[in-house]
Design a protein around this motif. Structure first.
Motif, PDB file in Angstrom:
ATOM      1  N   SER A  98      16.151  73.917  48.115  1.00 14.08           N
ATOM      2  CA  SER A  98      15.218  74.106  49.233  1.00 14.08           C
ATOM      3  C   SER A  98      13.928  74.827  48.842  1.00 14.08           C
ATOM      4  O   SER A  98      13.012  74.917  49.656  1.00 14.08           O
ATOM      5  N   THR A  99      13.816  75.300  47.602  1.00 15.42           N
ATOM      6  CA  THR A  99      12.572  75.945  47.180  1.00 15.42           C
ATOM      7  C   THR A  99      11.499  74.914  46.836  1.00 15.42           C
ATOM      8  O   THR A  99      10.331  75.262  46.694  1.00 15.42           O
ATOM      9  N   LEU A 100      11.893  73.649  46.713  1.00 16.58           N
ATOM     10  CA  LEU A 100      10.968  72.589  46.319  1.00 16.58           C
ATOM     11  C   LEU A 100      10.144  72.119  47.502  1.00 16.58           C
ATOM     12  O   LEU A 100      10.587  72.194  48.647  1.00 16.58           O
ATOM     13  N   ASN A 101       8.970  71.567  47.200  1.00 13.07           N
ATOM     14  CA  ASN A 101       8.172  71.021  48.299  1.00 13.07           C
ATOM     15  C   ASN A 101       8.716  69.649  48.700  1.00 13.07           C
ATOM     16  O   ASN A 101       9.352  68.955  47.917  1.00 13.07           O
ATOM     17  N   ASP A 102       8.465  69.296  49.938  1.00  6.07           N
ATOM     18  CA  ASP A 102       9.028  68.074  50.505  1.00  6.07           C
ATOM     19  C   ASP A 102       8.602  66.817  49.754  1.00  6.07           C
ATOM     20  O   ASP A 102       9.376  65.861  49.638  1.00  6.07           O
ATOM     21  N   ARG A 103       7.398  66.807  49.229  1.00  2.00           N
ATOM     22  CA  ARG A 103       6.893  65.638  48.509  1.00  2.00           C
ATOM     23  C   ARG A 103       7.767  65.329  47.292  1.00  2.00           C
ATOM     24  O   ARG A 103       8.166  64.182  47.072  1.00  2.00           O
ATOM     25  N   GLU A 104       8.061  66.344  46.493  1.00  8.13           N
ATOM     26  CA  GLU A 104       8.881  66.135  45.297  1.00  8.13           C
ATOM     27  C   GLU A 104      10.302  65.739  45.671  1.00  8.13           C
ATOM     28  O   GLU A 104      10.885  64.837  45.065  1.00  8.13           O
ATOM     29  N   VAL A 105      10.855  66.414  46.664  1.00 10.26           N
ATOM     30  CA  VAL A 105      12.215  66.101  47.096  1.00 10.26           C
ATOM     31  C   VAL A 105      12.289  64.659  47.588  1.00 10.26           C
ATOM     32  O   VAL A 105      13.229  63.925  47.253  1.00 10.26           O
ATOM     33  N   ASN A 106      11.293  64.242  48.345  1.00  6.10           N
ATOM     34  CA  ASN A 106      11.267  62.874  48.848  1.00  6.10           C
ATOM     35  C   ASN A 106      11.180  61.874  47.703  1.00  6.10           C
ATOM     36  O   ASN A 106      11.861  60.845  47.714  1.00  6.10           O
ATOM     37  N   ARG A 107      10.356  62.155  46.715  1.00 11.55           N
ATOM     38  CA  ARG A 107      10.231  61.245  45.559  1.00 11.55           C
ATOM     39  C   ARG A 107      11.556  61.119  44.807  1.00 11.55           C
ATOM     40  O   ARG A 107      11.944  60.034  44.385  1.00 11.55           O
ATOM     41  N   ILE A 108      12.251  62.235  44.647  1.00 10.81           N
ATOM     42  CA  ILE A 108      13.555  62.207  43.976  1.00 10.81           C
ATOM     43  C   ILE A 108      14.528  61.354  44.788  1.00 10.81           C
ATOM     44  O   ILE A 108      15.230  60.493  44.236  1.00 10.81           O
ATOM     45  N   GLN A 109      14.540  61.569  46.089  1.00 12.25           N
ATOM     46  CA  GLN A 109      15.437  60.831  46.962  1.00 12.25           C
ATOM     47  C   GLN A 109      15.137  59.326  46.933  1.00 12.25           C
ATOM     48  O   GLN A 109      16.047  58.499  46.811  1.00 12.25           O
ATOM     49  N   VAL A 110      13.877  58.964  47.011  1.00 13.33           N
ATOM     50  CA  VAL A 110      13.481  57.554  46.999  1.00 13.33           C
ATOM     51  C   VAL A 110      13.865  56.903  45.668  1.00 13.33           C
ATOM     52  O   VAL A 110      14.435  55.803  45.632  1.00 13.33           O
ATOM     53  N   GLN A 111      13.566  57.571  44.565  1.00  8.62           N
ATOM     54  CA  GLN A 111      13.872  56.996  43.248  1.00  8.62           C
ATOM     55  C   GLN A 111      15.375  56.882  43.030  1.00  8.62           C
ATOM     56  O   GLN A 111      15.850  55.898  42.459  1.00  8.62           O
ATOM     57  N   ALA A 112      16.127  57.878  43.487  1.00  6.20           N
ATOM     58  CA  ALA A 112      17.582  57.823  43.341  1.00  6.20           C
ATOM     59  C   ALA A 112      18.170  56.679  44.165  1.00  6.20           C
ATOM     60  O   ALA A 112      19.197  56.114  43.799  1.00  6.20           O
ATOM     61  N   THR A 113      17.493  56.325  45.244  1.00  2.00           N
ATOM     62  CA  THR A 113      17.955  55.247  46.112  1.00  2.00           C
ATOM     63  C   THR A 113      17.524  53.879  45.602  1.00  2.00           C
ATOM     64  O   THR A 113      18.321  52.937  45.568  1.00  2.00           O
ATOM     65  N   SER A 114      16.274  53.763  45.184  1.00  2.00           N
ATOM     66  CA  SER A 114      15.733  52.432  44.892  1.00  2.00           C
ATOM     67  C   SER A 114      15.496  52.121  43.412  1.00  2.00           C
ATOM     68  O   SER A 114      15.248  50.970  43.069  1.00  2.00           O
ATOM     69  N   SER A 115      15.569  53.116  42.541  1.00  2.00           N
ATOM     70  CA  SER A 115      15.248  52.879  41.127  1.00  2.00           C
ATOM     71  C   SER A 115      16.290  53.478  40.190  1.00  2.00           C
ATOM     72  O   SER A 115      15.955  54.010  39.130  1.00  2.00           O
ATOM     73  N   CYS A 116      17.540  53.392  40.570  1.00  4.82           N
ATOM     74  CA  CYS A 116      18.592  53.988  39.744  1.00  4.82           C
ATOM     75  C   CYS A 116      18.836  53.122  38.507  1.00  4.82           C
ATOM     76  O   CYS A 116      19.094  51.918  38.631  1.00  4.82           O
ATOM     77  N   PRO A 117      18.751  53.713  37.318  1.00  2.00           N
ATOM     78  CA  PRO A 117      19.033  52.954  36.099  1.00  2.00           C
ATOM     79  C   PRO A 117      20.483  52.459  36.074  1.00  2.00           C
ATOM     80  O   PRO A 117      21.382  53.104  36.632  1.00  2.00           O
ATOM     81  N   ALA A 118      20.694  51.348  35.424  1.00  2.00           N
ATOM     82  CA  ALA A 118      22.033  50.757  35.316  1.00  2.00           C
ATOM     83  C   ALA A 118      23.014  51.776  34.741  1.00  2.00           C
ATOM     84  O   ALA A 118      22.696  52.500  33.802  1.00  2.00           O
ATOM     85  N   GLY A 119      24.172  51.841  35.349  1.00  2.00           N
ATOM     86  CA  GLY A 119      25.228  52.720  34.859  1.00  2.00           C
ATOM     87  C   GLY A 119      25.122  54.161  35.317  1.00  2.00           C
ATOM     88  O   GLY A 119      25.963  54.983  34.953  1.00  2.00           O
ATOM     89  N   LEU A 120      24.106  54.495  36.094  1.00  2.00           N
ATOM     90  CA  LEU A 120      23.918  55.892  36.504  1.00  2.00           C
ATOM     91  C   LEU A 120      24.030  56.073  38.021  1.00  2.00           C
ATOM     92  O   LEU A 120      23.493  57.023  38.578  1.00  2.00           O
ATOM     93  N   LYS A 121      24.740  55.171  38.672  1.00  2.00           N
ATOM     94  CA  LYS A 121      24.843  55.225  40.132  1.00  2.00           C
ATOM     95  C   LYS A 121      25.428  56.550  40.626  1.00  2.00           C
ATOM     96  O   LYS A 121      24.975  57.087  41.627  1.00  2.00           O
ATOM     97  N   ARG A 122      26.412  57.075  39.928  1.00  2.00           N
ATOM     98  CA  ARG A 122      27.023  58.336  40.369  1.00  2.00           C
ATOM     99  C   ARG A 122      26.016  59.486  40.277  1.00  2.00           C
ATOM    100  O   ARG A 122      25.889  60.276  41.204  1.00  2.00           O
ATOM    101  N   LEU A 123      25.301  59.578  39.171  1.00  2.00           N
ATOM    102  CA  LEU A 123      24.296  60.626  39.011  1.00  2.00           C
ATOM    103  C   LEU A 123      23.201  60.455  40.057  1.00  2.00           C
ATOM    104  O   LEU A 123      22.761  61.443  40.671  1.00  2.00           O
TER     105      LEU A 123
END
Length: 136
Positions: A98-123
């Motif tokens: 929660s110390t992070l700004n919303d922009r960075e957190v949102n980017r992490i969330q979006v990339q984890a949802t839409s750009s996950c590398p093959a084999g790293l779904k759990r991470l």
């Protein structure tokens, strides 16, 4: 007698806990300023993980968020390091907070949802959850 042995066994780790000196805290902060790879994040954790508290921890959270947000393509490198040393995973995930700004957190969330590398779904799922929790 057994209670005394148990009490002593419980106190031993606390007695040997590594304290962060001012010099180490300064070195920790200096390393945070130059974190541009997961290898360096892991090196910092191994050398100065005991200094990961307060203001320096917030700086590290920011550096880890930038590594995830701006260098998402390096996620496979992180995964390989985690395979070698499982302690790295909770260290990294713990800094998506929660110390992070919303922009960075949102980017992490979006990339984890839409750009996950093959084999790293759990991470990716764990990163997505940590990002969602950071918004709370």
């Amino acid at each position: 007698m057994a209670a005394t042995v148990l009490l002593c066994a419980c106190l031993i780790p606390a007695a040997h806990a590594k304290k962060c000196t001012e010099k180490q805290a300064d070195a920790f902060e200096a390393m945070v300023d130059h974190l541009d790879s997961w290898e360096k994040v892991d090196q910092l954790r191994k050398q100065y993980g005991h200094c990961d508290d307060g203001g320096p921890a917030e700086l590290l959270s920011e550096a880890i968020a930038l590594q995830l947000a701006d260098r998402w393509e390096s996620l496979p490198e992180l995964a390989k390091l985690i395979e070698r040393d499982r302690a790295l995973k909770p260290f990294v995930l713990g800094h998506v907070d929660s110390t992070l700004n919303d922009r960075e957190v949102n980017r992490i969330q979006v990339q984890a949802t839409s750009s996950c590398p093959a084999g790293l779904k759990r991470l990716c799922a764990e990163l997505k959850k940590r990002a969602a929790d950071a918004f709370k």
